[in-house]
Design a protein around this motif. Structure first.
Motif, PDB file in Angstrom:
ATOM      1  N   ASP A   1      35.806  34.277  33.548  1.00  0.00           N
ATOM      2  CA  ASP A   1      35.704  32.893  34.005  1.00  0.00           C
ATOM      3  C   ASP A   1      37.049  32.199  33.837  1.00  0.00           C
ATOM      4  OD1 ASP A   1      34.585  30.640  35.027  1.00  0.00           O
ATOM      5  OD2 ASP A   1      33.061  30.389  33.484  1.00  0.00           O
ATOM      6  N   PRO A   2      38.075  32.605  34.615  1.00  0.00           N
ATOM      7  CA  PRO A   2      39.419  32.016  34.477  1.00  0.00           C
ATOM      8  C   PRO A   2      39.394  30.501  34.631  1.00  0.00           C
ATOM      9  CG  PRO A   2      39.477  33.951  35.902  1.00  0.00           C
ATOM     10  CD  PRO A   2      38.027  33.637  35.666  1.00  0.00           C
ATOM     11  N   GLY A   3      40.134  29.846  33.764  1.00  0.00           N
ATOM     12  CA  GLY A   3      40.161  28.391  33.781  1.00  0.00           C
ATOM     13  C   GLY A   3      39.191  27.773  32.803  1.00  0.00           C
ATOM     14  N   ARG A   4      38.109  28.464  32.519  1.00  0.00           N
ATOM     15  CA  ARG A   4      37.138  27.980  31.539  1.00  0.00           C
ATOM     16  C   ARG A   4      37.443  28.557  30.166  1.00  0.00           C
ATOM     17  NH1 ARG A   4      32.041  25.648  31.790  1.00  0.00           N
ATOM     18  NH2 ARG A   4      30.664  26.110  30.046  1.00  0.00           N
ATOM     19  N   ASN A   5      37.903  29.819  30.128  1.00  0.00           N
ATOM     20  CA  ASN A   5      38.315  30.456  28.878  1.00  0.00           C
ATOM     21  C   ASN A   5      39.802  30.209  28.646  1.00  0.00           C
ATOM     22  OD1 ASN A   5      35.743  31.649  28.512  1.00  0.00           O
ATOM     23  ND2 ASN A   5      36.303  33.318  29.896  1.00  0.00           N
ATOM     24  N   PRO A   6      40.229  30.043  27.391  1.00  0.00           N
ATOM     25  CA  PRO A   6      41.661  29.891  27.127  1.00  0.00           C
ATOM     26  C   PRO A   6      42.486  31.109  27.557  1.00  0.00           C
ATOM     27  CG  PRO A   6      40.363  29.168  25.241  1.00  0.00           C
ATOM     28  CD  PRO A   6      39.411  29.832  26.189  1.00  0.00           C
ATOM     29  N   GLY A   7      41.888  32.300  27.505  1.00  0.00           N
ATOM     30  CA  GLY A   7      42.608  33.490  27.931  1.00  0.00           C
ATOM     31  C   GLY A   7      43.642  33.966  26.936  1.00  0.00           C
ATOM     32  N   VAL A   8      43.458  33.658  25.657  1.00  0.00           N
ATOM     33  CA  VAL A   8      44.398  34.108  24.627  1.00  0.00           C
ATOM     34  C   VAL A   8      44.266  35.609  24.391  1.00  0.00           C
ATOM     35  CG1 VAL A   8      45.053  33.858  22.202  1.00  0.00           C
ATOM     36  CG2 VAL A   8      44.375  31.843  23.525  1.00  0.00           C
ATOM     37  N   LEU A   9      43.038  36.114  24.388  1.00  0.00           N
ATOM     38  CA  LEU A   9      42.789  37.531  24.146  1.00  0.00           C
ATOM     39  C   LEU A   9      42.271  38.238  25.391  1.00  0.00           C
ATOM     40  CD1 LEU A   9      41.101  37.183  20.638  1.00  0.00           C
ATOM     41  CD2 LEU A   9      43.458  37.858  21.120  1.00  0.00           C
ATOM     42  N   VAL A  10      41.546  37.535  26.248  1.00  0.00           N
ATOM     43  CA  VAL A  10      41.132  38.114  27.534  1.00  0.00           C
ATOM     44  C   VAL A  10      42.161  37.647  28.566  1.00  0.00           C
ATOM     45  CG1 VAL A  10      38.688  38.467  27.059  1.00  0.00           C
ATOM     46  CG2 VAL A  10      39.451  36.201  27.757  1.00  0.00           C
ATOM     47  N   ARG A  11      43.205  38.436  28.728  1.00  0.00           N
ATOM     48  CA  ARG A  11      44.392  37.987  29.461  1.00  0.00           C
ATOM     49  C   ARG A  11      44.421  38.454  30.909  1.00  0.00           C
ATOM     50  NH1 ARG A  11      48.865  39.632  24.821  1.00  0.00           N
ATOM     51  NH2 ARG A  11      48.004  38.324  23.146  1.00  0.00           N
ATOM     52  N   HIS A  12      43.442  39.246  31.326  1.00  0.00           N
ATOM     53  CA  HIS A  12      43.544  39.901  32.624  1.00  0.00           C
ATOM     54  C   HIS A  12      42.315  39.630  33.484  1.00  0.00           C
ATOM     55  CE1 HIS A  12      46.963  42.015  30.921  1.00  0.00           C
ATOM     56  NE2 HIS A  12      46.214  42.308  29.881  1.00  0.00           N
ATOM     57  N   ARG A  13      42.448  39.937  34.766  1.00  0.00           N
ATOM     58  CA  ARG A  13      41.353  39.829  35.715  1.00  0.00           C
ATOM     59  C   ARG A  13      40.745  41.207  35.942  1.00  0.00           C
ATOM     60  NH1 ARG A  13      42.855  35.674  34.154  1.00  0.00           N
ATOM     61  NH2 ARG A  13      43.552  33.847  35.337  1.00  0.00           N
ATOM     62  N   SER A  14      39.542  41.223  36.445  1.00  0.00           N
ATOM     63  CA  SER A  14      38.854  42.504  36.645  1.00  0.00           C
ATOM     64  C   SER A  14      39.593  43.394  37.637  1.00  0.00           C
ATOM     65  CB  SER A  14      37.420  42.254  37.118  1.00  0.00           C
ATOM     66  OG  SER A  14      37.406  41.416  38.269  1.00  0.00           O
ATOM     67  N   ALA A  15      40.324  42.808  38.589  1.00  0.00           N
ATOM     68  CA  ALA A  15      41.068  43.598  39.574  1.00  0.00           C
ATOM     69  C   ALA A  15      42.199  44.409  38.931  1.00  0.00           C
ATOM     70  CB  ALA A  15      41.635  42.687  40.651  1.00  0.00           C
ATOM     71  N   ASP A  16      42.610  44.030  37.721  1.00  0.00           N
ATOM     72  CA  ASP A  16      43.706  44.727  37.032  1.00  0.00           C
ATOM     73  C   ASP A  16      43.222  45.901  36.194  1.00  0.00           C
ATOM     74  OD1 ASP A  16      45.415  42.721  38.008  1.00  0.00           O
ATOM     75  OD2 ASP A  16      45.015  41.445  36.264  1.00  0.00           O
ATOM     76  N   THR A  17      41.916  46.141  36.157  1.00  0.00           N
ATOM     77  CA  THR A  17      41.356  47.111  35.211  1.00  0.00           C
ATOM     78  C   THR A  17      41.929  48.508  35.382  1.00  0.00           C
ATOM     79  OG1 THR A  17      39.281  45.855  35.140  1.00  0.00           O
ATOM     80  CG2 THR A  17      39.229  48.109  34.316  1.00  0.00           C
ATOM     81  N   ALA A  18      42.003  49.016  36.614  1.00  0.00           N
ATOM     82  CA  ALA A  18      42.469  50.388  36.826  1.00  0.00           C
ATOM     83  C   ALA A  18      43.875  50.586  36.273  1.00  0.00           C
ATOM     84  CB  ALA A  18      42.425  50.738  38.316  1.00  0.00           C
ATOM     85  N   ALA A  19      44.775  49.659  36.552  1.00  0.00           N
ATOM     86  CA  ALA A  19      46.150  49.771  36.062  1.00  0.00           C
ATOM     87  C   ALA A  19      46.196  49.677  34.540  1.00  0.00           C
ATOM     88  CB  ALA A  19      47.014  48.686  36.689  1.00  0.00           C
ATOM     89  N   LEU A  20      45.369  48.828  33.960  1.00  0.00           N
ATOM     90  CA  LEU A  20      45.354  48.666  32.504  1.00  0.00           C
ATOM     91  C   LEU A  20      44.813  49.915  31.818  1.00  0.00           C
ATOM     92  CD1 LEU A  20      44.072  45.002  32.471  1.00  0.00           C
ATOM     93  CD2 LEU A  20      46.287  45.752  31.583  1.00  0.00           C
ATOM     94  N   LEU A  21      43.811  50.553  32.393  1.00  0.00           N
ATOM     95  CA  LEU A  21      43.275  51.786  31.815  1.00  0.00           C
ATOM     96  C   LEU A  21      44.325  52.898  31.847  1.00  0.00           C
ATOM     97  CD1 LEU A  21      39.636  51.823  33.254  1.00  0.00           C
ATOM     98  CD2 LEU A  21      40.367  51.202  30.941  1.00  0.00           C
TER      99      LEU A  21
END
Length: 308
Positions: free
Chosen positions: A113-133
């Motif tokens: 929920d970008p914009g609602r969460n501060p994003g301090v620890l959840v820093r990425h979007r679901s579309a970035d998952t493959a590259a992050l893995l």
């Protein structure tokens, strides 16, 4: 032959799922919220965004990997393995809830929920998952090492936390204990000789990290007007505060705040019927100590490996 990596998706029930569990149907949940001046539409939209992110994350896991899911309420019963890559899908607090059960596995935080969460620890979007893995398993990405705090009781019970550990009476009533510090160079304790233990009566002791310095720890730090700065998330430094220490003929207030570095520890010996020790607000998963037991709190040997 080594095992293929396992992607462990950590999530929690949405507000909409909790409403359905409580009220039974969408209509009854909608009526309940309407009676309190709220609309169920935004709750459903957040639920849909969360479910969409979970599907996208699951689809990004390579076909050669193994996979598993765990809900927040089941974390204390889930067995993480050394080869796991942990993907936390949700809010910042869910990363902290998960960290205490890990032993150095890489963690990817996905913001649902970008914009609602501060994003301090959840820093990425679901579309970035493959590259992050890929980055988590090939060394192609950067990892932040976030300091954690650990409590070890004299009966070998052990508890880690990412933000803070609280020690006090159940229900946050008055706790009685002896408090002292030691190990390595003395901690920066306000008051008399640091190695001497002091009997205290208070509403508990909080020991926090740099990651927790935006929450409960910061409120105490501001309240005390502490001259030293707050630690950063990767700093090997903890701050501790005693909450509302009560002076009496048998209890003192000279040790109410301090700092701990590596090799230093805060020692608490119970002088009441029961004290609980819990981390990051998860009071249901706590250590329980009785009269005469002691616990040591300091920097954990394990840090959180957050893939960035």
């Amino acid at each position: 032959m080594s095992l293929a990596p396992r992607a462990v998706l950590v999530h929690r029930r949405t507000e909409y799922e909790e409403l359905l569990a409580r009220h039974g149907t969408h209509g009854q949940a909608a009526f309940f919220l309407t009676s309190r001046g709220r609309s169920i539409d935004e709750v459903v939209r957040r639920h849909d965004r969360n479910q969409r992110a979970l599907r996208e994350v699951a689809a990004a896991v390579p076909l050669t990997w193994r996979g598993s899911r765990v809900e927040r309420a089941d974390l204390d019963r889930f067995l993480f393995a050394p080869e796991d890559v942990v993907v936390v899908v949700g809010q910042d607090g869910l990363v902290a809830n998960t960290a205490k059960y890990l032993g150095g596995q890489p963690v990817v935080g996905i913001d649902t929920d970008p914009g609602r969460n501060p994003g301090v620890l959840v820093r990425h979007r679901s579309a970035d998952t493959a590259a992050l893995l890929r980055a988590a398993t090939t060394g192609g990405g950067r990892t932040d090492e976030l300091t954690m705090v650990e409590a070890v009781a004299d009966d070998t019970q052990r508890l880690r936390a990412l933000n803070e550990i609280y020690l006090g009476a159940p229900g946050h009533q008055t706790a009685r204990y002896r408090l002292g510090s030691g190990g390595g160079e003395p901690g920066a304790v306000e008051g008399e000789g640091e190695g001497e233990a002091e009997s205290q009566a208070s509403s508990g002791v909080l020991v926090g990290t740099g990651t927790g310095a935006t929450g409960w720890l910061r409120s105490l730090w501001l309240d005390r007007g502490s001259p030293g700065g707050l630690p950063g998330p990767g700093d090997p430094r903890l701050l501790w505060f005693v909450r509302e220490a009560w002076p009496s003929p048998t209890t003192g207030t000279t040790k109410v705040a301090g700092e701990l570095g590596r090799g230093q520890e805060l020692r608490l010996t119970v002088e009441s019927d029961r004290i609980v020790v819990f981390g990051d607000g998860m009071e249901a998963d706590a250590l329980e100590l009785t009269w005469g037991q002691s616990v040591r709190v300091g920097i954990a040997a394990t840090s959180l490996h957050l893939v960035t």
